[in-house]
Design a protein around this motif. Structure first.
Motif, PDB file in Angstrom:
ATOM      1  N   LEU A 149       0.827  -1.207   0.000  1.00  0.00           N
ATOM      2  CA  LEU A 149       0.000   0.000   0.000  1.00  0.00           C
ATOM      3  C   LEU A 149       0.863   1.260   0.000  1.00  0.00           C
ATOM      4  CD1 LEU A 149      -2.811   1.323   0.255  1.00  0.00           C
ATOM      5  CD2 LEU A 149      -2.528   1.136   2.735  1.00  0.00           C
ATOM      6  N   LEU A 150       1.913   1.258   0.804  1.00  0.00           N
ATOM      7  CA  LEU A 150       2.805   2.423   0.846  1.00  0.00           C
ATOM      8  C   LEU A 150       3.548   2.619  -0.473  1.00  0.00           C
ATOM      9  CD1 LEU A 150       4.139   2.054   4.480  1.00  0.00           C
ATOM     10  CD2 LEU A 150       2.598   3.818   3.620  1.00  0.00           C
ATOM     11  N   PHE A 204       2.367   1.763  -3.411  1.00  0.00           N
ATOM     12  CA  PHE A 204       1.360   2.283  -4.328  1.00  0.00           C
ATOM     13  C   PHE A 204       1.148   3.790  -4.101  1.00  0.00           C
ATOM     14  CE2 PHE A 204      -3.105   3.329  -5.214  1.00  0.00           C
ATOM     15  CZ  PHE A 204      -3.122   3.069  -6.569  1.00  0.00           C
ATOM     16  N   ILE A 205       1.028   4.201  -2.850  1.00  0.00           N
ATOM     17  CA  ILE A 205       0.852   5.622  -2.540  1.00  0.00           C
ATOM     18  C   ILE A 205       2.054   6.422  -3.026  1.00  0.00           C
ATOM     19  CG2 ILE A 205       0.679   7.291  -0.649  1.00  0.00           C
ATOM     20  CD1 ILE A 205      -1.008   5.155   0.838  1.00  0.00           C
ATOM     21  N   ALA A 206       3.257   5.880  -2.805  1.00  0.00           N
ATOM     22  CA  ALA A 206       4.466   6.577  -3.243  1.00  0.00           C
ATOM     23  C   ALA A 206       4.488   6.733  -4.762  1.00  0.00           C
ATOM     24  CB  ALA A 206       5.711   5.821  -2.771  1.00  0.00           C
ATOM     25  N   VAL A 241       1.865   6.895  -6.753  1.00  0.00           N
ATOM     26  CA  VAL A 241       0.853   7.893  -7.112  1.00  0.00           C
ATOM     27  C   VAL A 241       1.390   9.297  -6.882  1.00  0.00           C
ATOM     28  CG1 VAL A 241      -1.425   8.825  -6.462  1.00  0.00           C
ATOM     29  CG2 VAL A 241      -1.127   6.365  -6.784  1.00  0.00           C
ATOM     30  N   VAL A 242       2.032   9.515  -5.713  1.00  0.00           N
ATOM     31  CA  VAL A 242       2.605  10.833  -5.428  1.00  0.00           C
ATOM     32  C   VAL A 242       3.689  11.177  -6.417  1.00  0.00           C
ATOM     33  CG1 VAL A 242       3.978  12.114  -3.716  1.00  0.00           C
ATOM     34  CG2 VAL A 242       2.000  10.784  -2.975  1.00  0.00           C
ATOM     35  N   LYS A 289       2.316  12.055  -9.987  1.00  0.00           N
ATOM     36  CA  LYS A 289       1.535  13.279 -10.100  1.00  0.00           C
ATOM     37  C   LYS A 289       2.425  14.373 -10.481  1.00  0.00           C
ATOM     38  CE  LYS A 289      -2.686  13.226  -7.626  1.00  0.00           C
ATOM     39  NZ  LYS A 289      -3.474  13.796  -6.584  1.00  0.00           N
TER      40      LYS A 289
END
Length: 99
Positions: free
Chosen positions: A88-89, A91-93, A95-96, A99
């Motif tokens: 999950l982390l 994936f979040i990284a 996405v950030v 962007k």
């Protein structure tokens, strides 16, 4: 590792800080499995993977896992909450970063 990534990628300061946080968070997540066992949250016996005080304090005499198959088996099946949190982390990284 962080220095090597900085030399190879030449990221912006914000991205280099995110890389450092990600690397440290990975080490902390590796240690969470050990503490979850010690606090009896997790039943699967885990030895500490990170020796934070090396070379002042050496590892205990437990046998280290040396085969990739065994690492994957432990990581994905027995320690799945930690692997899910890391996924999950990551994936979040991504996405950030994208962007």
């Amino acid at each position: 590792m962080w220095s090597l990534l900085l030399l190879l990628l030449h990221p912006k300061p914000f991205v280099s800080l995110l890389l450092l946080i990600a690397l440290l968070l990975h080490l902390i997540l590796d240690d969470i499995g050990y503490w979850a066992y010690k606090l009896k949250i997790q039943k699967f016996k885990v030895y500490p993977q990170i020796n934070w005080l090396y070379p002042i304090r050496h590892y205990s005499n437990h046998e280290l896992v040396k085969e990739n198959k065994e690492v994957l088996k432990i990581y994905l099946i027995k320690a799945w909450p930690i692997s899910m949190l890391e996924g999950l982390l990551i994936f979040i990284a991504l996405v950030v970063y994208l962007k």
